[in-house]
Design a protein around this motif. Structure first.
Motif, PDB file in Angstrom:
ATOM      1  N   LEU A  47      49.176  40.629  35.784  1.00  0.00           N
ATOM      2  CA  LEU A  47      49.894  40.362  34.532  1.00  0.00           C
ATOM      3  C   LEU A  47      50.588  39.007  34.566  1.00  0.00           C
ATOM      4  CD1 LEU A  47      51.460  43.843  33.689  1.00  0.00           C
ATOM      5  CD2 LEU A  47      49.506  42.721  32.608  1.00  0.00           C
ATOM      6  N   ALA A  48      51.223  38.691  35.689  1.00  0.00           N
ATOM      7  CA  ALA A  48      51.890  37.387  35.785  1.00  0.00           C
ATOM      8  C   ALA A  48      50.877  36.253  35.689  1.00  0.00           C
ATOM      9  CB  ALA A  48      52.674  37.300  37.094  1.00  0.00           C
ATOM     10  N   LEU A  49      49.722  36.437  36.303  1.00  0.00           N
ATOM     11  CA  LEU A  49      48.678  35.416  36.233  1.00  0.00           C
ATOM     12  C   LEU A  49      48.189  35.235  34.802  1.00  0.00           C
ATOM     13  CD1 LEU A  49      46.770  33.495  37.740  1.00  0.00           C
ATOM     14  CD2 LEU A  49      45.253  35.432  38.151  1.00  0.00           C
ATOM     15  N   ALA A  50      47.960  36.342  34.096  1.00  0.00           N
ATOM     16  CA  ALA A  50      47.492  36.262  32.714  1.00  0.00           C
ATOM     17  C   ALA A  50      48.546  35.663  31.795  1.00  0.00           C
ATOM     18  CB  ALA A  50      47.097  37.647  32.219  1.00  0.00           C
ATOM     19  N   ALA A  51      49.798  36.059  32.001  1.00  0.00           N
ATOM     20  CA  ALA A  51      50.869  35.612  31.108  1.00  0.00           C
ATOM     21  C   ALA A  51      51.215  34.144  31.297  1.00  0.00           C
ATOM     22  CB  ALA A  51      52.121  36.472  31.330  1.00  0.00           C
ATOM     23  N   CYS A  52      51.002  33.607  32.493  1.00  0.00           N
ATOM     24  CA  CYS A  52      51.484  32.257  32.806  1.00  0.00           C
ATOM     25  C   CYS A  52      50.388  31.226  33.030  1.00  0.00           C
ATOM     26  CB  CYS A  52      52.387  32.305  34.039  1.00  0.00           C
ATOM     27  SG  CYS A  52      53.848  33.332  33.844  1.00  0.00           S
TER      28      CYS A  52
END
Length: 551
Positions: free
Chosen positions: A89-94
């Motif tokens: 999720l952090a990779l997708a969001a950022c």
């Protein structure tokens, strides 16, 4: 064709077909090429390889170690899924934010920042203490790894374009991604070996790799390519909020319940934030993501196929590893070999996928790949209750081959469709779509696994004479779904109360739950097959740089 990475990502887009603009861009590029020495070029490419290799192997490493982490720290199945999903999720969001910051502040600087963030977060993951704070500690630090990867990855790939002369870029990228593909395939085996020593090593192994990347980046003396521009802060916040909230609601549905207000508030709130983000991006002069590429029908087909494919491809690492260790009773090393069977089909088929794209265009590869993957996952699911690798391995290879066949052509074609857009927009959009799909898939499939396995265990225990109340208590204790005790029943205590023959039946029930998960993956790929027919079949692959030789 331009060589894609093992996850299908493209590091560059086509040269603009407008001759005057292309010539204007090539002038400073030629000066930069002349000023970049061979030694610095080698150091730069080595730095990129060390940095990006961590993101390639991280998912398989942690997936192999997941059962041991959960056992040692007393985490529930839902908790360990959050440890895996926090990174995605952090990779997708950022990722889009990382790409934009690299353009504004300089790719070298952001690559260093991302690598250091990834290093510190990985070290902290390996140092997680026992106790009630363990889950929160791991989730926060795994999210930190995702943020570091999101900063590092776009900047690192841009560095390749900065230091390699245009005539040599295709060959260098082919070598770079070939080595990265080898590292990805090594991930399951390395993860199994490290886990037998200590599961903490799957995080600590990133530390020396990251330190080497930092040292090599500093020695390479990359030029400062920062430029003025605007950062879409509102878009970044909306994208992050929408991504996290929508997946949070779906993943916690198994714990909170589908009727719980919190489930629907998070899910609908997240989807609403994503809708507002899309509307804002279409109206903003300097958007975070160039969503106008969706006006191209072929690009839409590529993106949708990638969405459904990644909803199965990334989660399969986690679910197959846990299935091998729980249902088959495999050691971490054996679970690594189980996943390596998938990569055997993936690696071979990826080569044919590139040839199909060159000869026939993307549509043929997309249709064939999604069809093979859907059939492979379905037959793999059908054989899961046999609890035998001998019965499963042909279908595991077929499933991997299908994914390998479609992933590179879909991503390559998507990049070619954005030839007239700003540099990197297509890659930013497809990486965001891909990351969000992976997180969403893990959340939904995890909920399916928990509910299906719980229902099966309840029926098995009732068939052996236990009361309904006792059966439900033990089943919830084994699967980690809420049944009193604040939603965190001790699975180990529940298992210790069952005789060996009942535990054998429970392993069969867990296999049944995984069968439902893999059938769902096959269904997602069947939808991808239907979406592949939306592709118009027109060919628009990037033209090679002037003077580049064939590879």
């Amino acid at each position: 064709m331009r060589p894609p990475g093992p996850d299908g990502n493209m590091s560059h887009v086509a040269h603009d077909r407008n001759a005057p603009e292309a010539t204007a861009r090539r002038a400073p590029e030629a000066q930069r090429d002349a000023g970049t020495g061979a030694a610095h070029r080698t150091l730069s490419l080595a730095a990129v390889l060390f940095a990006v290799s961590m993101t390639f192997i991280d998912q398989t490493l942690v997936s192999i170690a997941a059962p041991r982490i959960a056992e040692d720290l007393g985490l529930t199945p839902a908790g360990i899924r959050w440890v895996v999903n926090a990174y995605l999720l952090a990779l997708a969001a950022c990722c889009a934010l990382g790409g934009r910051l690299a353009e504004l502040l300089g790719h070298r600087r952001i690559m260093l920042v991302g690598t250091v963030v990834f290093l510190l977060a990985a070290a902290l993951c390996g140092a997680v203490p026992h106790g009630d704070a363990a889950l929160a500690w791991l989730i926060v630090c795994r999210a930190g790894q995702g943020v570091g990867a999101a900063l590092m990855f776009p900047a690192a790939l841009a560095v390749v374009g900065m230091v390699v002369p245009a005539a040599r870029r295709r060959r260098s990228l082919a070598l770079f991604f070939g080595l990265s593909g080898v590292l990805t395939a090594i991930g399951p085996v390395l993860g199994g070996w490290l886990t037998t020593w200590t599961w903490r090593a799957v995080f600590w192994v990133n530390v020396p790799v990251a330190l080497a990347a930092v040292v090599l980046t500093l020695l390479a003396h990359l030029p400062d390519d920062a430029r003025r521009g605007h950062l879409d802060g509102r878009g970044a916040l909306l994208l992050a909020a929408g991504t996290v909230l929508s997946v949070l609601g779906l993943q916690q549905a198994g714990t909170w319940g589908w009727a719980a207000p919190a489930t629907w508030a998070c899910t609908l709130g997240g989807l609403l934030a994503l809708v507002v983000f899309v509307r804002l991006e279409l109206r903003t002069r300097h958007p975070l993501l160039g969503l106008r590429v969706f006006r191209d029908r072929a690009y839409v087909a590529d993106a949708v196929v990638l969405f459904f494919a990644m909803a199965a491809f990334v989660p399969v690492f986690f679910f197959a590893s846990v299935y091998a260790q729980v249902a088959l009773g495999s050691s971490p090393n054996e679970a690594g070999l189980y996943l390596l069977v998938f990569f055997a089909g993936f690696g071979v088929a990826a080569q044919f996928g590139g040839r199909l794209l060159d000869r026939y265009g993307a549509r043929t590869a997309l249709r064939l790949g999604t069809a093979l993957a859907a059939v492979g996952f379905a037959l793999w699911a059908h054989e899961m209750t046999d609890l035998s690798l001998t019965a499963q391995w042909p279908w595991i290879v077929l499933a991997g081959a299908g994914i390998g066949l479609l992933l590179a052509p879909a991503s390559t074609d998507a990049a070619g469709r954005a030839a007239g857009t700003a540099r990197g927009e297509a890659t930013g959009v497809t990486r965001t779509v891909r990351g969000y799909a992976a997180g969403l898939g893990l959340a939904v499939l995890g909920t399916v696994l928990a509910h299906t396995t719980t229902d099966r265990i309840v029926e098995s225990l009732k068939d052996r004479g236990l009361s309904t109340a006792t059966s439900r208590e033990l089943a919830h204790g084994l699967t980690g779904t809420p049944a009193g005790q604040g939603g965190r029943p001790p699975a180990g205590d529940a298992a210790s109360r069952l005789p060996p023959e009942v535990l054998d039946a429970v392993r069969g029930d867990f296999a049944e739950g995984n069968r439902a998960v893999f059938y769902a993956m096959a269904a997602a790929l069947a939808v991808a097959f239907l979406c592949a027919h939306l592709h118009p079949g027109t060919r628009r692959t990037p033209a090679p740089p002037p003077g580049a030789g064939r590879t």
